[in-house]
Design an enzyme around this catalytic site. Sequence first.
Site, PDB file in Angstrom:
ATOM      1  N   GLU A 158      44.646  40.500  23.993  1.00 37.52           N
ATOM      2  CA  GLU A 158      44.609  39.073  23.677  1.00 37.52           C
ATOM      3  C   GLU A 158      43.196  38.537  23.385  1.00 37.52           C
ATOM      4  O   GLU A 158      42.733  37.594  24.029  1.00 37.52           O
ATOM      5  CB  GLU A 158      45.285  38.283  24.812  1.00 37.52           C
ATOM      6  CG  GLU A 158      46.717  38.751  25.024  1.00 37.52           C
ATOM      7  CD  GLU A 158      47.409  38.102  26.211  1.00 37.52           C
ATOM      8  OE1 GLU A 158      46.817  37.233  26.876  1.00 37.52           O
ATOM      9  OE2 GLU A 158      48.564  38.470  26.487  1.00 37.52           O
ATOM     10  N   ASN A 199      45.757  44.589  21.429  1.00 39.85           N
ATOM     11  CA  ASN A 199      47.112  44.058  21.624  1.00 39.85           C
ATOM     12  C   ASN A 199      47.034  42.537  21.697  1.00 39.85           C
ATOM     13  O   ASN A 199      46.104  41.987  22.297  1.00 39.85           O
ATOM     14  CB  ASN A 199      47.615  44.636  22.965  1.00 39.85           C
ATOM     15  CG  ASN A 199      49.065  44.380  23.276  1.00 39.85           C
ATOM     16  OD1 ASN A 199      49.923  44.605  22.437  1.00 39.85           O
ATOM     17  ND2 ASN A 199      49.343  43.923  24.498  1.00 39.85           N
ATOM     18  N   HIS A 235      56.531  38.262  22.162  1.00 42.02           N
ATOM     19  CA  HIS A 235      57.195  37.360  23.121  1.00 42.02           C
ATOM     20  C   HIS A 235      57.761  36.210  22.293  1.00 42.02           C
ATOM     21  O   HIS A 235      57.044  35.262  21.958  1.00 42.02           O
ATOM     22  CB  HIS A 235      56.183  36.840  24.149  1.00 42.02           C
ATOM     23  CG  HIS A 235      55.728  37.890  25.109  1.00 42.02           C
ATOM     24  ND1 HIS A 235      56.588  38.498  26.004  1.00 42.02           N
ATOM     25  CD2 HIS A 235      54.514  38.456  25.317  1.00 42.02           C
ATOM     26  CE1 HIS A 235      55.922  39.384  26.728  1.00 42.02           C
ATOM     27  NE2 HIS A 235      54.667  39.383  26.322  1.00 42.02           N
ATOM     28  N   GLU A 264      55.705  44.230  23.889  1.00 44.93           N
ATOM     29  CA  GLU A 264      56.176  43.428  25.035  1.00 44.93           C
ATOM     30  C   GLU A 264      57.364  42.555  24.633  1.00 44.93           C
ATOM     31  O   GLU A 264      57.461  41.390  25.035  1.00 44.93           O
ATOM     32  CB  GLU A 264      55.038  42.546  25.569  1.00 44.93           C
ATOM     33  CG  GLU A 264      53.781  43.308  25.923  1.00 44.93           C
ATOM     34  CD  GLU A 264      52.661  42.445  26.498  1.00 44.93           C
ATOM     35  OE1 GLU A 264      52.900  41.282  26.862  1.00 44.93           O
ATOM     36  OE2 GLU A 264      51.523  42.943  26.574  1.00 44.93           O
ATOM     37  N   ASP A 266      60.400  40.302  24.151  1.00 43.18           N
ATOM     38  CA  ASP A 266      61.499  39.568  24.794  1.00 43.18           C
ATOM     39  C   ASP A 266      61.793  38.334  23.946  1.00 43.18           C
ATOM     40  O   ASP A 266      60.966  37.918  23.134  1.00 43.18           O
ATOM     41  CB  ASP A 266      61.244  39.229  26.277  1.00 43.18           C
ATOM     42  CG  ASP A 266      59.895  38.585  26.561  1.00 43.18           C
ATOM     43  OD1 ASP A 266      59.306  37.971  25.645  1.00 43.18           O
ATOM     44  OD2 ASP A 266      59.424  38.683  27.715  1.00 43.18           O
TER      45      ASP A 266
HETATM   46  O1  9MR Z   1      54.663  40.618  33.175  1.00 41.53           O
HETATM   47  C1  9MR Z   1      53.418  40.215  33.708  1.00 41.53           C
HETATM   48  C2  9MR Z   1      53.668  39.276  34.864  1.00 41.53           C
HETATM   49  O2  9MR Z   1      54.308  39.945  35.915  1.00 41.53           O
HETATM   50  C3  9MR Z   1      52.364  38.691  35.328  1.00 41.53           C
HETATM   51  O3  9MR Z   1      52.617  37.712  36.313  1.00 41.53           O
HETATM   52  C4  9MR Z   1      51.630  38.088  34.162  1.00 41.53           C
HETATM   53  C5  9MR Z   1      50.304  37.538  34.581  1.00 41.53           C
HETATM   54  O4  9MR Z   1      49.555  37.132  33.492  1.00 41.53           O
HETATM   55  O5  9MR Z   1      51.434  39.080  33.164  1.00 41.53           O
HETATM   56  C6  9MR Z   1      52.622  39.511  32.645  1.00 41.53           C
HETATM   57  O6  9MR Z   1      52.440  40.347  31.539  1.00 41.53           O
HETATM   58  C7  9MR Z   1      51.696  39.795  30.447  1.00 41.53           C
HETATM   59  C8  9MR Z   1      51.003  40.961  29.788  1.00 41.53           C
HETATM   60  O7  9MR Z   1      50.223  41.637  30.718  1.00 41.53           O
HETATM   61  C9  9MR Z   1      50.172  40.508  28.605  1.00 41.53           C
HETATM   62  N1  9MR Z   1      50.930  39.726  27.689  1.00 41.53           N
HETATM   63  C10 9MR Z   1      51.703  38.624  28.257  1.00 41.53           C
HETATM   64  C11 9MR Z   1      52.569  39.131  29.401  1.00 41.53           C
HETATM   65  C12 9MR Z   1      53.420  37.991  29.951  1.00 41.53           C
HETATM   66  O8  9MR Z   1      52.636  37.034  30.570  1.00 41.53           O
END
Ligand code: 9MR
Length: 466
Positions: A158, A199, A235, A264, A266
């Site tokens: 990011e 990513n 997402h 990722e 969803d």
């Molecule tokens: O799925 C992850 C969640 O359990 C955490 O609380 C969160 C914290 O930022 O991160 C989530 O995963 C993220 C991923 O690492 C990067 N892209 C966005 C995802 C969703 O927030």
Amino acid sequence: MNRRWLIGAITVAGLVATTMAFNLVQAGAATQTLHQLAAAKGKYFGSATDNGELSDTAYTAVLGGGEFGQTTPGNSMKWDATEPTRGTFSFTRGDAIVTFAQSHNMTVRGHTLVWHSQLPSWVGSLPAAEVQPAMVNHITQVATHFKGKVFAWDVVNEPFNEDGTFRATPFYNAMGSSYVATALRAARAADPDAKLYVNDYNTDGLGAKSDAMYNLVKQLKADGVPIDGVGFQAHLAIQYGFPSQMQQNLQRFADLGVDVAITELDVRMVLPRDATKDATQATYYSNVVKACVAVTRCVGVTIWDYTDKYSWVPSVFSGQGAALPWDENLQKKPTAYNAIVAALGGTIESPSPSASVSTSPSPSASISTSPPPAGACTATYRVVNSWPGGFQGEVVVTNPAGRTGWTVTWTFANGQQVSQLWNGTVSQSGANVTVRNAAWNGTGTATFGFLASWNGTNTAPVPACA
Ligand code: 9MR
């Protein structure tokens, strides 16, 4: 070449191809998992997971049960998990996920080495000159530990703001945009065999943010920086529309000479679920998977966990959720799951009754029934639900006692196109649709459902049954 022989050869080849396709379709219904279908196309299909979930045996039975050939730890390889205080490393949680993956024939994507979030506060407190050595040491230690255990790393996660400018992170603030190249070089030195990715989210379609990523990757390649792939988080949310020209976007990155991956995926919605939202969600899943299938350098698709039970969405987006192909009871959602199967070239399996969403019958205006020739089966067609561009249809078939097997045919009048169908086997040629019974519903009364596209007018066809 002898012309007669050539025609004969083509005919035989055609028959062989038809028979093979039929066999593949049959096998798909019985045995093909999402990962097997993806693997047949040279790709993986995976799911993220997290440590707490590994003690849920019903959950792990599905995670490790063959649907997924790849996993990504949702949290346990991040900076706050691996180096919570400077120079003190902990790999226990990441190792646990690697162990689970290895014992279930799943590969692991490493996620993530350099990210502004889930970053312990000590990093942000460093004097600027200390950030680069701290970052390089972190990458070196973590990538060295997981060397040989992960096939890819999200090295930088990011890096961009929505407008395509670089995000002001401790790394950017200390090093400028060169931190990306420095991070990639450190990762390559630590694990020369891992595929190194950048990513991001909201880069899935064409737009300012994906342009920024494109320009970054182009520059990194020109500078000889080791970058192997770009991750598209995907997402998505049905209320915001599908990303613009996703396949074209993936392809332009691939054309730069890097792999691409859906990392990722969803597809969330405003709760509660209903059949219309489920159908739209299914279209999104289908579109993403089809985009990956269509791009040779798209190496695979990872959903961000497989079940709503462990989705990150509701805790971040209040009132939204139901984003994954399995519901919170670990039941497959027929619409989303079947759409993925179809997009991977598989056969639709029958929906599990407990996972279906009940819908009210549509007005009788859309019902049309074939006149029953003596002794033949009957078919009744109705539109269950309709929305701009798409609709869900249903056909009830009744076979007279003692008769086995049915074939329902109809002709669409307005260019409608079936995208997926359950409880039967479909083929569509132009406007003509043919649906045959599945192995288990050839006698008595059967109901099959389908999703289709429409535009302008959606005249209900009169089906014939034989
Ligand atoms: O799925 C992850 C969640 O359990 C955490 O609380 C969160 C914290 O930022 O991160 C989530 O995963 C993220 C991923 O690492 C990067 N892209 C966005 C995802 C969703 O927030």
